[in-house]
Design a protein around this motif. Sequence first.
Motif, PDB file in Angstrom:
ATOM      1  N   GLU A   1     -32.477 -70.169  35.480  1.00 26.77           N
ATOM      2  CA  GLU A   1     -31.845 -71.139  36.385  1.00 26.77           C
ATOM      3  C   GLU A   1     -30.376 -70.785  36.620  1.00 26.77           C
ATOM      4  N   LEU A   2     -29.689 -70.440  35.554  1.00 31.47           N
ATOM      5  CA  LEU A   2     -28.265 -70.107  35.689  1.00 31.47           C
ATOM      6  C   LEU A   2     -28.065 -68.763  36.385  1.00 31.47           C
ATOM      7  N   GLN A   3     -28.955 -67.807  36.124  1.00 27.67           N
ATOM      8  CA  GLN A   3     -28.868 -66.526  36.836  1.00 27.67           C
ATOM      9  C   GLN A   3     -29.065 -66.741  38.332  1.00 27.67           C
ATOM     10  N   GLU A   4     -29.978 -67.639  38.686  1.00 22.85           N
ATOM     11  CA  GLU A   4     -30.205 -67.927  40.104  1.00 22.85           C
ATOM     12  C   GLU A   4     -28.976 -68.557  40.748  1.00 22.85           C
ATOM     13  N   LYS A   5     -28.299 -69.440  40.026  1.00 17.33           N
ATOM     14  CA  LYS A   5     -27.057 -70.025  40.543  1.00 17.33           C
ATOM     15  C   LYS A   5     -25.995 -68.941  40.719  1.00 17.33           C
ATOM     16  N   CYS A   6     -25.896 -68.080  39.740  1.00 13.21           N
ATOM     17  CA  CYS A   6     -24.953 -66.960  39.801  1.00 13.21           C
ATOM     18  C   CYS A   6     -25.242 -66.098  41.029  1.00 13.21           C
ATOM     19  N   LEU A   7     -26.503 -65.740  41.208  1.00 15.63           N
ATOM     20  CA  LEU A   7     -26.900 -64.879  42.323  1.00 15.63           C
ATOM     21  C   LEU A   7     -26.593 -65.537  43.669  1.00 15.63           C
ATOM     22  N   ALA A   8     -26.877 -66.820  43.805  1.00 12.71           N
ATOM     23  CA  ALA A   8     -26.633 -67.508  45.070  1.00 12.71           C
ATOM     24  C   ALA A   8     -25.157 -67.433  45.460  1.00 12.71           C
ATOM     25  N   ILE A   9     -24.280 -67.652  44.502  1.00 14.23           N
ATOM     26  CA  ILE A   9     -22.840 -67.568  44.789  1.00 14.23           C
ATOM     27  C   ILE A   9     -22.459 -66.142  45.156  1.00 14.23           C
ATOM     28  N   GLN A  10     -22.963 -65.182  44.406  1.00 15.18           N
ATOM     29  CA  GLN A  10     -22.639 -63.780  44.683  1.00 15.18           C
ATOM     30  C   GLN A  10     -23.120 -63.352  46.068  1.00 15.18           C
ATOM     31  N   LEU A  11     -24.337 -63.736  46.420  1.00 11.74           N
ATOM     32  CA  LEU A  11     -24.859 -63.368  47.737  1.00 11.74           C
ATOM     33  C   LEU A  11     -24.002 -63.976  48.847  1.00 11.74           C
ATOM     34  N   ASP A  12     -23.595 -65.229  48.664  1.00 13.97           N
ATOM     35  CA  ASP A  12     -22.770 -65.898  49.672  1.00 13.97           C
ATOM     36  C   ASP A  12     -21.392 -65.272  49.802  1.00 13.97           C
ATOM     37  N   THR A  13     -20.820 -64.837  48.704  1.00 14.02           N
ATOM     38  CA  THR A  13     -19.435 -64.359  48.738  1.00 14.02           C
ATOM     39  C   THR A  13     -19.313 -62.837  48.817  1.00 14.02           C
ATOM     40  N   LEU A  14     -20.234 -62.124  48.215  1.00 14.43           N
ATOM     41  CA  LEU A  14     -20.118 -60.666  48.139  1.00 14.43           C
ATOM     42  C   LEU A  14     -21.065 -59.920  49.068  1.00 14.43           C
ATOM     43  N   GLY A  15     -22.176 -60.547  49.401  1.00 19.44           N
ATOM     44  CA  GLY A  15     -23.180 -59.879  50.211  1.00 19.44           C
ATOM     45  C   GLY A  15     -24.246 -59.220  49.352  1.00 19.44           C
ATOM     46  N   ALA A  16     -25.338 -58.860  49.984  1.00 22.59           N
ATOM     47  CA  ALA A  16     -26.539 -58.407  49.292  1.00 22.59           C
ATOM     48  C   ALA A  16     -26.449 -57.000  48.705  1.00 22.59           C
ATOM     49  N   LYS A  17     -25.461 -56.240  49.072  1.00 21.47           N
ATOM     50  CA  LYS A  17     -25.383 -54.835  48.631  1.00 21.47           C
ATOM     51  C   LYS A  17     -24.295 -54.578  47.590  1.00 21.47           C
ATOM     52  N   HIS A  18     -23.740 -55.616  47.025  1.00 22.36           N
ATOM     53  CA  HIS A  18     -22.631 -55.476  46.080  1.00 22.36           C
ATOM     54  C   HIS A  18     -23.152 -55.158  44.679  1.00 22.36           C
ATOM     55  N   LEU A  19     -22.366 -54.407  43.926  1.00 26.55           N
ATOM     56  CA  LEU A  19     -22.763 -54.020  42.564  1.00 26.55           C
ATOM     57  C   LEU A  19     -22.919 -55.212  41.627  1.00 26.55           C
ATOM     58  N   GLU A  20     -22.136 -56.254  41.816  1.00 21.76           N
ATOM     59  CA  GLU A  20     -22.308 -57.449  40.988  1.00 21.76           C
ATOM     60  C   GLU A  20     -23.669 -58.088  41.236  1.00 21.76           C
ATOM     61  N   VAL A  21     -24.112 -58.055  42.467  1.00 16.50           N
ATOM     62  CA  VAL A  21     -25.443 -58.562  42.812  1.00 16.50           C
ATOM     63  C   VAL A  21     -26.503 -57.706  42.117  1.00 16.50           C
ATOM     64  N   ALA A  22     -26.306 -56.407  42.127  1.00 17.50           N
ATOM     65  CA  ALA A  22     -27.244 -55.511  41.439  1.00 17.50           C
ATOM     66  C   ALA A  22     -27.325 -55.850  39.955  1.00 17.50           C
ATOM     67  N   SER A  23     -26.184 -56.086  39.337  1.00 17.02           N
ATOM     68  CA  SER A  23     -26.178 -56.429  37.913  1.00 17.02           C
ATOM     69  C   SER A  23     -26.928 -57.732  37.653  1.00 17.02           C
TER      70      SER A  23
END
Length: 155
Positions: free
Chosen positions: A85-107
Motif C-alpha cells: 500500500e505504501l509503495q503504491e502511494k510512493c509510486l503515485a507521487i513519483q509518477l505525477d512528479t517525475l514521470g514514468a521513465k525516471h530512475l526513482e520510479v524504476a527503484s
Amino acid sequence: ELYEKCLAIRLDTLGAKHPDMARTYHRMASVLRDQGAFDRAMELYEKCLAIQRHTVGAKHLDVATTYGNMASVLQAQGALDRAMELQEKCLAIQLDTLGAKHLEVASTYGNMAMVFQRQGALEHAMGLYEKCLAIRLSTLGARHPDVATTINAMA
C-alpha cells in the motif's frame, strides 16, 4: 544517542512542526531501521510524514521517499500488504512528479516486485521487474551495475 541529543536541541529551538524536524526524524528513523529497531523507526517515520504533509503537502517527493522507507520497514517486519500500500502511494507521487521513465520510479517498481516475490505472486513481480529493467536500460545502459542487479533479481 547523538541523534537523540540533536532531536532535543532541534525540538527546543525549532519546534515540533518545523521542516527540519522532519529531516531529523527521517534520518533517525533510517538509522534505526538499519539497526533493526523497526517499531521505533516507524514511530519516527510517522512523525516525519505528519510534518511533511503539513509543510510541503501530500504530493511532494519527500513524502514519497518517506512512504518508500516506511514500506521497507513493514516489508522487513513481514507486513507485506501494508508495505505494498505504501509503495503504491510512493509510486503515485513519483509518477505525477517525475514521470514514468525516471530512475526513482524504476527503484520503486523493483521494491514493489520484491514484495510481490515474497508474497509468492511471481507473475506480478516479474512484470514490475520488467518495468524496472526497461527504465534502467534506457537510462543507464546495459552495462550498469543496477541493470545487473535487476537481471539477477529476475533470475
